[in-house]
Design a protein around this motif. Structure first.
Motif: not given
Ligand code: C2E
Ligand code: MG
Ligand code: MG
Ligand code: MG
Length: 291
Positions: A102-104, A107-108, A270-272
């Protein structure tokens, strides 16, 4: 068959474990090795805020991908993990992976969302649960307000211990929800004493929402009760537009279900994610939102 194994009599010897052709002992050995062999993965299912149409959270759901057996359902191996105590290291792995991932996402540059993690009863009553959660949060750098812990009514039977544990967790700044709400036997008198944030209406009530007027009444009543107690309410297992609209009419706060998105591995999620709102628009269920 499970009955003949003496000491190894499990509460659950489900047909799908039997159908693997392995005995329980063999399954136990495989489960022991699964962590170090990296056979677990988290899938995530989006939760949509009915007031805004935005994704407000994701639920982490563990998957076991075994080289020979393929995907084993959590409904089959979580009970086995509980019986063997393996749920402690597995549960910690779920917590730390969910917080880190979730942190990633944050960060994105994605708008921050809450990740919810299912706790098992054994994990919940573990003496150092609060320390474990605190450690995992610090290690990941995730702001505690973006972690939600899901417990079930059956875990809250020891009321005074439950309140103590929940207070400890709340002090960390995490959110607490009661999963599968309505299927357990929690006393409403105690519910108001628990420092919780959300009720998740069990999917069995949502499934029959339009067919069974008793289920519709139960859903409506849970929503009204949650509102009056200052809690948020989530409806799980939403599969149809009709269910979505009815829940929206009754001012349910959020929904999750196959209608919007099934649980997905992180990269597919991420794509969805951007498509979830499009799905809502295509369904024509967003007009009722006050923009
Ligand atoms: P749960 O926490 O109530 O999770 C919801 C389950 O409903 C998930 O099943 C999800 O895939 C499924 N679901 C979501 N949307 C729909 C829908 O629209 N229709 C239907 N029919 N089902 C839907 P899953 O992933 O197989 O997990 C089953 C249970 O296993 C979970 O129920 C939870 O109690 C447990 N579980 C899963 N991951 C973990 C974990 O990391 N730790 C612990 N302790 N338990 C877990
Ligand atoms: Mg859950
Ligand atoms: Mg559950
Ligand atoms: Mg549930």
């Amino acid at each position: 068959q499970a009955k003949q194994e003496g000491k190894h009599t499990y509460r659950f010897y489900s047909e799908s474990i039997e159908s693997t052709g392995y005995t329980l002992i063999e399954m136990e050995t495989k489960l022991h090795k699964a962590l170090e062999r990296n056979e677990f993965i988290l899938h995530y299912q989006p939760q949509v805020n009915l007031e805004t149409g935005e994704v407000c959270g994701i639920e982490a759901l563990i998957r076991w991908n075994h080289p020979q057996m393929g995907f084993v359902s959590p409904a089959d191996f979580i009970p086995l993990a509980e019986e063997t105590g393996l749920i402690i290291p597995i549960g910690k792995w779920v917590l730390s992976t969910a917080c880190r991932q979730n942190k990633e996402l944050q960060d994105k540059g994605l708008p921050p969302i809450v990740v919810s993690v299912n706790l098992s009863a054994i994990q919940f009553y573990q003496h150092d649960l609060v320390e474990v959660v605190d450690g995992v949060l610090k290690e990941s750098g995730l702001d505690p307000r973006y972690l939600e812990l899901e417990i079930t009514e059956s875990m809250t039977m020891d009321v005074s211990r439950t309140i103590k544990i929940l207070n400890g967790l709340k002090k960390l700044g995490v959110k607490i929800s009661i999963d599968d709400f309505g299927t357990g036997y929690s006393s409403l008198a105690y519910l108001k004493k628990f420092p919780i944030d959300k009720l998740k209406i069990d999917q069995s009530f949502v499934a029959e929402l339009l067919k069974d007027s008793n289920d519709a009444t139960i859903v409506q009543t849970i929503i009204a009760m949650a509102k009056n107690m200052g809690l948020r309410v989530n409806a799980e297992g939403v599969e149809t537009k009709e269910q979505f609209l009815l829940l929206q009419q009754h001012f349910c706060n959020e929904v999750q279900g196959y209608l919007l998105c099934k649980p997905l591995p992180l990269d597919s999620l991420l794509e969805k994610l951007p498509e979830v709102r499009l799905t809502l628009e295509k369904l024509g269920v967003l007009q009722s939102l006050n923009e």
